[in-house]
Design an enzyme around this catalytic site. Structure first.
Site, PDB file in Angstrom:
ATOM      1  N   CYS A 151       9.232  -8.908  74.718  1.00 51.43           N
ATOM      2  CA  CYS A 151       9.356 -10.136  75.270  1.00 51.43           C
ATOM      3  C   CYS A 151       8.757 -10.359  77.260  1.00 51.43           C
ATOM      4  CB  CYS A 151      11.140  -9.551  76.204  1.00 51.43           C
ATOM      5  SG  CYS A 151      11.620 -11.044  77.694  1.00 51.43           S
ATOM      6  N   PRO A 152       8.421 -11.880  77.034  1.00 53.91           N
ATOM      7  CA  PRO A 152       7.357 -12.241  78.724  1.00 53.91           C
ATOM      8  C   PRO A 152       8.545 -11.692  79.767  1.00 53.91           C
ATOM      9  CG  PRO A 152       8.343 -14.113  77.009  1.00 53.91           C
ATOM     10  CD  PRO A 152       8.551 -12.905  76.256  1.00 53.91           C
TER      11      PRO A 152
END
EC number: 2.3.1.225
Length: 299
Positions: A151-152
């Site tokens: 997840c950025p």
């Protein structure tokens, strides 16, 4: 000939050998992924939450003449925001379950003294012995145990060790987003009745613009995090990561029943500690370990 499931379980039988001293050292280090996109997204997350804090506190609550309305909503919103940001930090700075790097040397694999027919798997990208349900992340450049996804927005993988904090992060962001939407709606309704006179310390056009942007932000965050929260709970209850679901992998492990999965992720039977992102945080010990062993960065 052994089945694929049996060969994969052979890896787990050798876990004491595969997760020795190196992993214990890694657990004591500060974990941080040096990814440009992830760092920008993490900064944006904090900036947007700070923006919501500003609008809620200084545009809506503090100008209100209702003391109890300001106090109750102010305490609730700011408390949830602190929990959300703490959950974000714990997700971002917790080792998600990285497999020791470069341990799949010929000498080490020979030292395992495998029995005839036993098979272990090697990741050619990070030269690691790959446990069951581990997947390689091209951004973290590591194999991650029970990797769900990268997840950025938290600049990290969601894996075995930090999934709990990611679930709390999505839950608390969804909560403050819903709260902000409710406060904005009530504020609009109240201010329209008095034609914005003495409704805010800001001019009506500025206040309206700030509130509209907050509503758009809150609606977007609420939709995204509510969906992610539901997806994560579903994955935990079914003992299946997002990668395993997308790949439609046939389970080679014994799946946990629903409550066992929740207890495994959140630790122990249901209690208020499930909702506490500070649980298990020993800042002083972490700082001592960081000074002794240094920080672990993935470039």
């Amino acid at each position: 000939m052994q089945s694929s499931g049996q060969r994969l379980r052979d890896v787990e039988q050798h876990q004491p050998l595969l997760s020795g001293g190196e992993e214990e050292v890694t657990a004591g280090r500060v974990w941080f992924i040096q990814d440009s996109c992830g760092m920008v997204c993490a900064f944006m997350t904090w900036s947007l939450v700070m923006y919501a804090e500003f609008v809620v506190n200084f545009v809506m609550l503090l100008p209100s003449k209702n003391f109890w309305y300001t106090l109750i909503n102010g305490v609730a919103f700011n408390f949830l925001a602190v929990l959300a940001l703490t959950s974000h930090l714990r997700t971002m700075l917790t080792d998600p379950g990285a497999v020791p790097k470069g341990n799949a040397t010929k000498e080490y694999m020979e030292s395992l003294q495998l029995k005839p027919g036993e098979v272990i798997y090697k990741c050619p990208k990070c030269c690691s012995i790959k446990p069951e349900r581990a997947h390689h992340c091209s951004i973290c450049k590591r194999c991650i145990r029970k990797m769900d996804h990268h997840c950025p927005w938290v600049n990290n993988c969601v894996g075995e060790n930090n999934q709990r904090f990611f679930v709390l992060f999505t839950m608390y962001i969804a909560s403050i987003s819903l709260h902000a939407l409710c406060l904005s709606g009530f504020h609009f309704f109240t201010c329209v009745k008095v034609q914005w006179n003495e409704c805010s310390d800001f001019s009506p056009p500025v206040a309206v613009m700030l509130l509209i942007f907050l509503c758009l932000e809150a609606l977007l965050f609420l939709t995204f995090t509510a969906v992610m929260f539901g997806t994560q709970i579903h994955s935990i209850c079914n003992d299946e990561t997002e990668i395993e679901r997308l790949k439609n992998e046939k389970p080679t492990w014994e799946r946990r029943v629903r409550w066992d999965g929740m207890k495994a992720v959140f630790g122990g039977p249901p209690s208020l500690l499930w909702f506490n992102p500070f649980a298990g945080l020993r800042l002083r010990m972490l700082m001592v370990r960081a000074r002794r062993s240094g920080a672990e960065f993935s470039v």
